[in-house]
Enzyme design. Structure first.
Site, PDB file in Angstrom:
ATOM      1  N   HIS A  72       4.903  -4.173  -8.743  1.00  0.00           N
ATOM      2  CA  HIS A  72       5.072  -5.509  -9.321  1.00  0.00           C
ATOM      3  C   HIS A  72       3.718  -6.185  -9.509  1.00  0.00           C
ATOM      4  CE1 HIS A  72       9.518  -6.277  -8.022  1.00  0.00           C
ATOM      5  NE2 HIS A  72       9.372  -5.171  -8.713  1.00  0.00           N
ATOM      6  N   TYR A 201      10.923 -16.602  -5.210  1.00  0.00           N
ATOM      7  CA  TYR A 201      10.945 -17.484  -4.044  1.00  0.00           C
ATOM      8  C   TYR A 201      11.404 -18.848  -4.552  1.00  0.00           C
ATOM      9  CZ  TYR A 201       8.018 -14.156  -1.415  1.00  0.00           C
ATOM     10  OH  TYR A 201       7.530 -13.052  -0.757  1.00  0.00           O
ATOM     11  N   PRO A 293       8.432 -13.843   7.796  1.00  0.00           N
ATOM     12  CA  PRO A 293       8.350 -12.859   6.702  1.00  0.00           C
ATOM     13  C   PRO A 293       8.092 -13.455   5.317  1.00  0.00           C
ATOM     14  CG  PRO A 293      10.572 -12.979   7.587  1.00  0.00           C
ATOM     15  CD  PRO A 293       9.728 -13.817   8.460  1.00  0.00           C
ATOM     16  N   LYS A 297       3.971 -10.030   5.307  1.00  0.00           N
ATOM     17  CA  LYS A 297       2.741  -9.526   5.937  1.00  0.00           C
ATOM     18  C   LYS A 297       2.981  -8.594   7.116  1.00  0.00           C
ATOM     19  CE  LYS A 297       0.275 -11.103   3.078  1.00  0.00           C
ATOM     20  NZ  LYS A 297      -0.074 -10.007   2.161  1.00  0.00           N
ATOM     21  N   TYR A 385      -1.409 -12.659  -1.034  1.00  0.00           N
ATOM     22  CA  TYR A 385      -0.118 -11.966  -1.148  1.00  0.00           C
ATOM     23  C   TYR A 385      -0.300 -10.467  -1.390  1.00  0.00           C
ATOM     24  CZ  TYR A 385       4.868 -11.491  -2.048  1.00  0.00           C
ATOM     25  OH  TYR A 385       6.203 -11.127  -1.964  1.00  0.00           O
TER      26      TYR A 385
END
Ligand code: FAS
Ligand code: PHB
Length: 395
Positions: A72, A201, A293, A297, A385
């Site tokens: 992605h 998200y 979460p 990570k 990220y």
């Protein structure tokens, strides 16, 4: 039994450590409390940083991940009735994430270990790390009804947050840093094609929701719920209604539902134990630290820790040089605290906190707007990220 490194725990940390050590000619034995079937089917993390993908690939255990993993180049933040794509290809060119379930990584590492003739003792009990304050540590445990002892040069505590290793370090040695959040995550694995190419998200007045996936036909979702929520309160219909209410917030987008294969509730916590070592016992992964979460990570930090530990052990066995072992904890903790901050930051950015007053909520709205409209702010999110790169030994 005699080995060089006794590894307690066959999760990502313990299994990757065993594999990386073998590549450096260092023997180990892995002992695991659960069955092979259990650890290979425990649904947990889903996102691998670029650095973790590179580590697994270079270690020769990335073939199925590269074939089946979903690469992605962005994620979507969804709030205020709009979607905001964090475009990795623009913000952090050349770096991406790979969506590949933790249980698949575990399966690949177990297969590689057994194929190489390595040892993993499953379903052990009453594990006790001993004598790690001196040069001859050992681990005693029960396996197949018999009390056994592994003599080793070193012990790697890879037994997760609820393991035994951290607690066997004498009181007063460790300092704990702990933060609990006023909510948990209800995780759902569903037999339905994802309704989005990339992760979403989403946050609105009802709370946070995450749309992730495991494959073109398998979706993974999370809902923010009360910290002591009982899964019995969440029949499948209610889960789908709530996911729709929190995700269907932009015009023209709808969520596809399907059979729920698995659901469970995870507590949200930030935790660090310092230092990550004592004598010849080294803690790695969740045994040493936990992150919420939200930043994806946890698994990646575990991989980073064992990369550092492998370099340090390889130097010691090659030349008796102990400085990397002495500096293990410090080398890990810089990355650990970066991931701690990012995970806390993503969590506070995206979740509804009941304690927030009107001013707090305006601050949160302003920060969300800033992250979505400023290249500097979204680059900071993107580089954390996708991950800050692999460990580079000072040598
Ligand atoms: P693990 O906990 O994976 O492995 C430790 C192993 O040690 C286990 O197999 C355990 O059975 C074994 N063990 C424990 N005590 C033992 C003993 N006394 N003797 C021998 N063996 C023992 N991270 C993300 O990035 N994204 C997520 O969505 C996410 N979801 C999660 C959901 C849950 C319910 C949990 C608990 C964690 C989640 N995490 C997530 C974090 C998770 O992925 C961890 O970061 C990752 O498993 C860390 O790997 P390990 O350090 O190997 O610990
Ligand atoms: C997952 O797919 O399990 C996942 C993805 C991103 C997160 C947490 C979990 O931040």
């Amino acid at each position: 039994m005699r080995t060089q490194v006794a590894i307690i725990g066959a999760g990502p940390a313990g299994l990757l450590l065993a594999h990386l050590l073998r590549l450096r000619g260092i023997e180990s034995v892995v002992i695991e409390a659960r069955s092979r079937d259990y650890v290979e089917h425990r649904v947990r993390a889903g996102v691998l940083e670029q650095g973790t993908v590179d580590t697994l690939t270079d270690a020769g255990v990335g073939e199925r991940m590269l074939r089946e993993g979903l690469v992605h180049h962005g994620i979507e933040l969804r709030f205020g009735g709009q979607g905001h794509r964090i475009a990795f290809e623009k913000l952090v060119p050349g770096r991406a994430i790979t969506v590949y379930g933790q249980q698949e990584v575990v399966k690949d590492l177990i297969a590689a270990r057994l194929e190489a003739g390595g040892e993993i003792l499953f379903e052990v009990a009453d594990v006790v790390p001993e004598e790690f304050g001196g040069p001859s540590p050992q681990v005693s445990f029960t396996h197949e009804g018999e009390r056994k002892v592994i003599q080793a040069d070193f012990i790697a505590g890879c037994d997760g947050f609820h393991g035994v290793c951290r607690d066997t370090i004498p009181a007063g040695v460790l300092t704990f840093f702990d933060k609990e959040y006023p909510f948990g995550w209800l995780g759902v694995l569903a037999d339905v094609a994802p309704s989005s190419e990339e992760l979403i998200y989403s946050s609105n007045a009802r709370g946070f929701a995450l749309h992730s996936m495991r494959s073109p036909t398998l979706s993974r979702f999370y809902l923010q719920v009360a910290p002591d929520e009982d899964i019995a309160n969440w029949p499948d219909d209610r889960i789908w209604d709530e996911l729709a209410a929190r995700l269907e917030t932009v015009p023209g987008w709808s969520l596809a539902a399907g059979p729920v294969l698995e659901k469970g509730i995870t507590a949200m916590r930030s935790f660090v134990a310092e230092p990550m070592q004592h004598g010849r016992l080294y803690l790695a992964g969740d045994a040493a630290h936990i992150v919420p979460p939200t930043g994806a990570k946890g698994l990646n930090l575990a991989a980073f820790d064992v990369t550092v530990l492998t370099e340090a052990l390889a130097a010691w066995y090659a030349s008796g040089e102990g400085s990397l072992l002495d500096g293990y904890s410090q080398a890990c903790l810089r990355r650990v605290w970066r991931a701690q901050h990012f995970s806390w930051w993503m969590t506070t950015l995206l979740h509804s906190f009941g304690s927030y007053d009107a001013y707090d909520r305006r601050l949160q709205e302003s920060y969300r707007d800033y992250v979505c409209t400023s290249d500097a702010a979204s680059t900071s999110l993107a580089e954390n990220y996708v991950g800050l790169g692999r460990y580079r030994s000072p040598a």
